[in-house]
Design an enzyme around this catalytic site. Structure first.
Site, mmCIF file in Angstrom:
data_model
loop_
_atom_site.group_PDB
_atom_site.id
_atom_site.type_symbol
_atom_site.label_atom_id
_atom_site.label_comp_id
_atom_site.label_asym_id
_atom_site.label_seq_id
_atom_site.Cartn_x
_atom_site.Cartn_y
_atom_site.Cartn_z
ATOM 1 N N HIS A 163 0.601 -1.236 0.052
ATOM 2 C CA HIS A 163 -0.087 0.025 -0.086
ATOM 3 C C HIS A 163 0.815 1.232 -0.002
ATOM 4 O O HIS A 163 0.386 2.645 -0.275
ATOM 5 C CB HIS A 163 -0.742 0.192 1.036
ATOM 6 C CG HIS A 163 -2.248 0.823 1.071
ATOM 7 N ND1 HIS A 163 -2.243 2.061 0.135
ATOM 8 C CD2 HIS A 163 -3.472 0.426 1.453
ATOM 9 C CE1 HIS A 163 -3.419 2.209 0.059
ATOM 10 N NE2 HIS A 163 -4.217 1.570 1.119
ATOM 11 N N ASP A 384 -9.845 -8.935 -16.720
ATOM 12 C CA ASP A 384 -10.168 -10.016 -17.567
ATOM 13 C C ASP A 384 -8.671 -10.432 -18.230
ATOM 14 O O ASP A 384 -8.200 -9.547 -18.958
ATOM 15 C CB ASP A 384 -11.038 -9.763 -18.515
ATOM 16 C CG ASP A 384 -11.286 -10.783 -19.609
ATOM 17 O OD1 ASP A 384 -10.712 -11.889 -19.596
ATOM 18 O OD2 ASP A 384 -12.558 -10.546 -20.202
#
Length: 448
Positions: A163, A384
């Site tokens: 992060h 995807d």
């Protein structure tokens, strides 16, 4: 079929994971991290879990990762303390091309079985991400990936992305770039990463010109007006809860806002979740409680942060109120506070916050706060790799920080996930969903 929510063991194809390095040479330098990147509050990895109906070949995933790491080369580097002394120092990224961790495994489970138990995370999900043995957070490589093939031919992709290097928008940008390399190998990346963090560099000398309610140097315990809720939560057995709010649920929430107030889905849902959380904890009405929530500030700064910036371009907006005012009012009270907190995030306020964080004794004040992180509307659910979008997308684990998650196949819905003490689970679930499943009749007061 599985009879419990416990996942079976994961069998690794190799005893050790491999390191995926950029497949061409990359710059070798030390990358400055901004004060927004370097907050101690962010010294953890964002852990995503994706379930795909059809697996992508391991060789394709590895090769494409090595290609995308050429552009995102800091993720192949290592965190280092600037002074060389330890975790408390300012961090930088040593862009040395050492590589991302990539583990491959198999689990005797099907996609359908996983979906049956995916409503709430549980500890056994940790089997889906290789655990790097390290003495401290900064020793863990910035990117850890595990691909777990399933009995049915599907796969689970789990990632841990540091992060301090990326925020939610940045992680989504990186994952989309990885998928792009596979599905459109002859085309350039649609968004090139911007590595420089100097657009968020503090002023010299720092100028703290605003009040920043979300930060403190000491734990708030002001004549019993504040209470360390975070310490209480950490001492309790926690249970993950999850609620899916459809557009109809959100519409009904907005109707409860009397007098009427134009608001976003996030504002209504954040107010409702904060109020339900506080009510379930049975806090004294004299206590003050805070709400911290993530706000993307890329377009709020002057000049705007350029496209492609994948570092931390968000801040935690903060608002505070007395318990009695939050729980005895309807959503209107919380929504107004949230809107005021958002509108206060001007360029001057944000620059003051960045300067404030030059003082390493300043900490995010989570002792009396619910923290909400917005993962919905980032496009995370559209990933995807060429075999179709995920059947499920969410966090690998659940903790006391609340996540607003996308719902696969329903753009207008939001899943709210947070862990609460076992002793208040039923109350929290009741307050969160009370009346929302029923069709409301009669006059629709208060909705705009």
């Amino acid at each position: 079929m599985l009879r419990s929510e416990e996942l079976p063991d994961c069998f690794y194809y190799q005893n050790k994971p491999t390191l995926i390095t950029p497949n061409t040479s990359t710059p070798n330098h030390s990358l400055y991290l901004s004060n927004l990147d370097d907050q101690k509050f962010l010294r953890f990895s964002i852990k995503y879990l994706y379930l795909f109906e059809k697996a992508v070949a391991i060789d394709i995933l590895k090769y494409s990762l090595s290609k995308v790491l050429v552009d995102y080369y800091p993720l192949a580097g290592r965190l280092r303390p600037c002074g060389g002394a330890g975790d408390d120092d300012k961090l930088v990224v040593d862009c040395n091309g050492e590589g991302a961790v990539f583990a491959e495994g198999f689990m005797d489970i099907s996609c359908e079985e996983f979906l049956q138990i995916s409503r709430k995370p549980n500890r056994s999900w940790r089997k889906l991400l290789y655990r790097v043995e390290a003495h401290s957070f900064i020793e863990i490589p910035p990117l850890v990936v595990q691909v777990t093939n399933l009995r049915c031919g599907g796969m689970i992709l789990s990632t841990a992305i540091n992060h301090c290097i990326c925020d939610g928008i940045g992680t989504s940008q990186f994952l989309d770039a990885w998928a792009h390399v596979i599905t459109k190998p002859t085309l350039n990346l649609p968004i090139l990463p911007l590595h420089s963090r100097h657009v968020l560099k503090p002023r010299d000398p720092p100028q703290v010109t605003h009040t920043h309610l979300g930060y403190t140097k000491t734990t708030f315990k002001d004549n019993n007006i504040h209470v360390d809720i975070n310490q209480y939560l950490q001492s309790q057995p926690l249970v993950p809860t999850s609620f899916t709010f459809t557009s109809a649920h959100i519409l009904r929430l907005k109707r409860r806002c009397i007098p009427s107030l134009k608001c976003t889905t996030f504002e209504a849902l954040a107010s409702h979740t904060w109020r339900s959380w506080v009510r379930s904890l049975d806090l004294s009405t004299t206590f003050k409680v805070k709400l911290l929530f993530s706000v993307n500030v890329r377009k709020k700064l002057i000049p705007e942060i350029p496209q492609g910036y994948y570092g931390n371009g968000f801040v935690l907006a903060c608002t505070e109120t007395a318990v009695k005012d939050l729980v005895t009012s309807n959503l209107h009270h919380g929504i107004k506070l949230i809107q005021q907190a958002k509108s206060s995030l001007t360029d001057g306020h944000l620059r003051s916050m960045i300067d404030l964080l030059e003082d390493k004794n300043v900490k995010t004040d989570i002792c009396s706060s619910l923290v909400i992180s917005q993962w919905a509307k980032l496009g995370l659910e559209d990933l995807d790799f060429g075999q179709g979008k995920p059947l499920h997308m969410g966090p690998l684990t659940s903790d006391i920080y609340c996540l607003f998650l996308p719902v696969v196949g329903n753009f207008d819905a939001v899943k709210v996930q947070v862990s609460v003490p076992e002793c208040v689970v039923e109350k929290f679930e009741y307050y969160m969903m009370d009346g929302l499943e029923e069709e409301e009749n009669g006059e629709q007061n208060g909705f705009i």
